[in-house]
Write an enzyme that holds these catalytic residues in place. Structure first.
Site, PDB file in Angstrom:
ATOM      1  N   ASP A 189      -3.237   8.274  -1.270  1.00 55.45           N
ATOM      2  CA  ASP A 189      -3.644   7.214  -0.348  1.00 55.45           C
ATOM      3  C   ASP A 189      -5.074   6.780  -0.664  1.00 55.45           C
ATOM      4  O   ASP A 189      -5.378   5.596  -0.805  1.00 55.45           O
ATOM      5  CB  ASP A 189      -3.548   7.781   1.082  1.00 55.45           C
ATOM      6  CG  ASP A 189      -4.059   6.826   2.146  1.00 55.45           C
ATOM      7  OD1 ASP A 189      -3.658   5.647   2.112  1.00 55.45           O
ATOM      8  OD2 ASP A 189      -4.851   7.264   3.008  1.00 55.45           O
ATOM      9  N   HIS A 229       3.656   6.780   5.573  1.00 48.69           N
ATOM     10  CA  HIS A 229       2.453   7.499   5.994  1.00 48.69           C
ATOM     11  C   HIS A 229       1.554   6.740   6.975  1.00 48.69           C
ATOM     12  O   HIS A 229       0.824   7.354   7.738  1.00 48.69           O
ATOM     13  CB  HIS A 229       1.649   8.002   4.783  1.00 48.69           C
ATOM     14  CG  HIS A 229       0.741   6.986   4.169  1.00 48.69           C
ATOM     15  ND1 HIS A 229       1.130   6.161   3.161  1.00 48.69           N
ATOM     16  CD2 HIS A 229      -0.548   6.651   4.445  1.00 48.69           C
ATOM     17  CE1 HIS A 229       0.124   5.364   2.816  1.00 48.69           C
ATOM     18  NE2 HIS A 229      -0.908   5.640   3.582  1.00 48.69           N
ATOM     19  N   GLU A 277       0.283   5.575  12.537  1.00 45.25           N
ATOM     20  CA  GLU A 277      -1.087   5.211  12.851  1.00 45.25           C
ATOM     21  C   GLU A 277      -1.240   3.711  13.111  1.00 45.25           C
ATOM     22  O   GLU A 277      -2.007   3.304  13.975  1.00 45.25           O
ATOM     23  CB  GLU A 277      -2.005   5.651  11.699  1.00 45.25           C
ATOM     24  CG  GLU A 277      -3.420   5.894  12.163  1.00 45.25           C
ATOM     25  CD  GLU A 277      -4.336   6.213  10.982  1.00 45.25           C
ATOM     26  OE1 GLU A 277      -3.925   7.021  10.138  1.00 45.25           O
ATOM     27  OE2 GLU A 277      -5.425   5.638  10.941  1.00 45.25           O
ATOM     28  N   ASP A 278      -0.526   2.902  12.365  1.00 43.26           N
ATOM     29  CA  ASP A 278      -0.788   1.463  12.400  1.00 43.26           C
ATOM     30  C   ASP A 278       0.278   0.604  13.085  1.00 43.26           C
ATOM     31  O   ASP A 278       0.127  -0.604  13.164  1.00 43.26           O
ATOM     32  CB  ASP A 278      -0.974   0.923  10.972  1.00 43.26           C
ATOM     33  CG  ASP A 278      -2.219   1.501  10.304  1.00 43.26           C
ATOM     34  OD1 ASP A 278      -3.056   2.050  11.035  1.00 43.26           O
ATOM     35  OD2 ASP A 278      -2.325   1.410   9.071  1.00 43.26           O
ATOM     36  N   HIS A 305       0.817  -1.225   0.000  1.00 42.53           N
ATOM     37  CA  HIS A 305       0.000   0.000   0.000  1.00 42.53           C
ATOM     38  C   HIS A 305       0.850   1.275   0.000  1.00 42.53           C
ATOM     39  O   HIS A 305       0.755   2.074  -0.941  1.00 42.53           O
ATOM     40  CB  HIS A 305      -1.006  -0.055   1.151  1.00 42.53           C
ATOM     41  CG  HIS A 305      -1.688   1.239   1.425  1.00 42.53           C
ATOM     42  ND1 HIS A 305      -2.510   1.847   0.496  1.00 42.53           N
ATOM     43  CD2 HIS A 305      -1.655   2.065   2.502  1.00 42.53           C
ATOM     44  CE1 HIS A 305      -2.951   2.994   1.010  1.00 42.53           C
ATOM     45  NE2 HIS A 305      -2.455   3.145   2.221  1.00 42.53           N
ATOM     46  N   ASP A 362     -18.428  16.548 -26.292  1.00 47.90           N
ATOM     47  CA  ASP A 362     -17.067  16.250 -25.853  1.00 47.90           C
ATOM     48  C   ASP A 362     -16.966  14.890 -25.188  1.00 47.90           C
ATOM     49  O   ASP A 362     -16.217  14.683 -24.262  1.00 47.90           O
ATOM     50  CB  ASP A 362     -16.536  17.348 -24.934  1.00 47.90           C
ATOM     51  CG  ASP A 362     -17.493  17.657 -23.803  1.00 47.90           C
ATOM     52  OD1 ASP A 362     -18.586  17.062 -23.783  1.00 47.90           O
ATOM     53  OD2 ASP A 362     -17.146  18.481 -22.953  1.00 47.90           O
TER      54      ASP A 362
HETATM   55 MN    MN Z   1      -2.849   4.590   3.888  1.00 47.90          MN
END
Ligand code: MN
Length: 501
Positions: free
Chosen positions: A156, A71, A75-76, A47, A276
């Protein structure tokens, strides 16, 4: 996705030192996420690697690429932001911190207390409204600090959508709708057409499956036929460019499916009214050549009146520049052309991100002059303001500071969002919910206050329509109804009533 792929991409614009930094952050992230898996079963590192690769394709600076790899670490995993700062410096740590803060959306208690008083709005009802406001609020704060945080967040979101099939259906719909209502408009407002288009096309089938299938059936064959036709046109143009000694890159381009869907809603699904569906884009070296090419096109084919747009002389508010024209082309087929320079093209695809390009523009051409040097002042202003708001109502007011310049979004009391043209009235809103509600609209409340039907709706308004069986459309509604759906329904009923009398 592998690290080799990413480093190949970086090789085209980074120094060996930059590459080393990125590799170090990759190894760090890989170790931190070891044993973690995505919902799809892939190792988690896939990811951040995909997110980083996406940003590398946009040639963003090495700090952004490193932060993209890191990133989700704070958090994880058990890694702290202090460790990131120690290891990679404060610039990268700030970016990671910014993205992490956007990650978790919690609804502030004081928010629910204010709009949710005694008027018996169900909690869940209110929840979705607060959630959207809260996401927007956080996005603005982050944007004002460092726009690169938002670029990472958008990439993300892009990868999360690409892998959305692995997620439970409830979350799929929520993520898809949030993308269409918040993330894509922000990408648009920042002028990042590339990301906006991809976010929308990825979210569309999850958010509106029936409409998506219907549209696919409608346009599928037409697009294939059009592609063949464009090849023929391309040859003719190429010959003329050669004669005039203009070097140009000519590309056929199919309209993004979701923007087509929005347009079709506007034209009551008259596919033939949309010229278009596909367009030819010609990219040249400089501004003079843009006008030369426009002249070549108009000499070959007659332009449609009022369809020539000079966004070079008068750029769009988000910085977009190009010449547009629609002509009666080969075999009398109506065809749109867009002519722009390479720098304008980058601006159109990458918007503010183009300014973060690392060793970006070719020497012969300067970066496009932005029409407004304070292009992001609106972001700063909103971020400053947001501290002064203590409830959702006031914040929603602040959002009228117009993130979505030509469109507004308006909420039902249940928290469903409707996207309307700016200047829309409660009548447009009523017809957008359901034709019957439009036909029997008797009054409207905006943010809990009664308003007249010609009231101009603002971004973030919560609108409640009051219906009555006895009510029916009046001809003066046409003075303020903006959407073609509402207008055509009003005309139809007014006419049939006149016929009876
Ligand atoms: Mn992420």
């Amino acid at each position: 996705m592998s690290f080799t792929e990413l480093s190949k991409q970086l090789d085209t614009y980074c120094t060996p030192d930059d590459l080393q930094l990125v590799e170090r952050s990759f190894e760090f992230a890989k170790a931190a996420h070891t044993d973690q898996k995505r919902k799809s079963g892939e190792p988690y590192i896939e990811h951040p690697l995909s997110v980083a690769n996406y940003l590398a394709k946009m040639h963003l600076d090495p700090a952004t690429i490193a932060a993209a790899l890191l990133h989700d670490v704070v958090e994880d995993t058990s890694v702290t932001i202090e460790e990131i700062a120690k290891e990679f410096g404060s610039d990268i740590a700030n970016l990671v911190d910014g993205v992490s803060k956007l990650g978790k959306v919690r609804i502030r208690k004081d928010f629910s207390a204010t709009i949710h008083p005694d008027d018996k709005l169900e909690h869940t009802v209110f929840h979705s409204f607060s959630r959207q406001v809260e996401i927007l609020r956080k996005m603005f704060i982050a944007m004002a600090k460092d726009i690169r945080v938002i670029l990472i967040k958008l990439a993300d979101r892009l990868h999360n959508l690409e892998t959305l099939s692995a997620v439970d259906p409830d979350r799929q719909i929520r993520i898809a709708r949030e993308t269409l209502e918040i993330y894509a408009p922000i990408a648009h407002r920042l002028g990042i057409g590339e990301i906006k288009g991809r976010l929308e096309d990825l979210a569309f089938p999850y958010a509106y499956p029936k409409e998506y299938q219907r549209l696919q059936k409608m346009v599928g064959n037409k697009l294939a036929a059009k592609a063949q036709y464009l090849e023929k046109v391309k040859k003719v143009i190429q010959e003329e460019l050669d004669k005039a000694d203009v070097k140009g890159e000519i590309n056929g381009r199919a309209k993004h499916l979701y923007s087509l869907f929005k347009k079709l809603e506007h034209y009551d699904y008259g596919l033939d009214q949309i010229y278009d569906l596909v367009a030819l884009r010609i990219i040249v070296d400089n501004i003079e050549e843009c006008y030369t090419v426009l002249g070549i096109i108009h000499k070959l084919w007659k332009p449609l009146p009022r369809r020539i747009k000079d966004y070079i002389a008068v750029p769009k508010p988000n910085g977009y520049q190009s010449l547009h024209t629609t002509v009666f082309c080969l075999d009398g087929q109506i065809t749109e052309f867009q002519v722009r320079t390479r720098a304008m093209h980058e601006q159109a695809e990458y918007g503010v991100a183009a300014h973060w390009h690392y060793k970006s523009h070719p020497k012969e051409e300067k970066a496009p002059p932005h029409p407004n040097p304070n292009e992001l002042s609106w972001v700063q202003q909103l971020a400053d303001w947001q501290n002064k708001f203590h409830n959702t109502q006031e914040l929603a007011e602040a959002l009228k500071f117009d993130l979505f310049q030509d469109r507004i979004f308006v909420f039902t009391p249940k928290g469903d969002v409707h996207n309307l043209p700016s200047g829309a009235s409660p009548i447009d809103f009523a017809f957008a919910i359901h034709t019957d509600i439009g036909l029997h609209c008797a009054g409207a409340k905006v943010n809990h206050k009664m308003v007249t039907l010609n009231h101009v709706l603002q971004n973030g308004d919560m609108v409640e329509i009051i219906t009555s069986k006895k009510s029916s459309p009046k001809s003066d509604w046409l003075n303020f109804a903006k959407t073609s759906h509402a207008r055509s329904m009003i005309k139809q009923t007014v006419k049939s009533k006149a016929g009876v009398l």
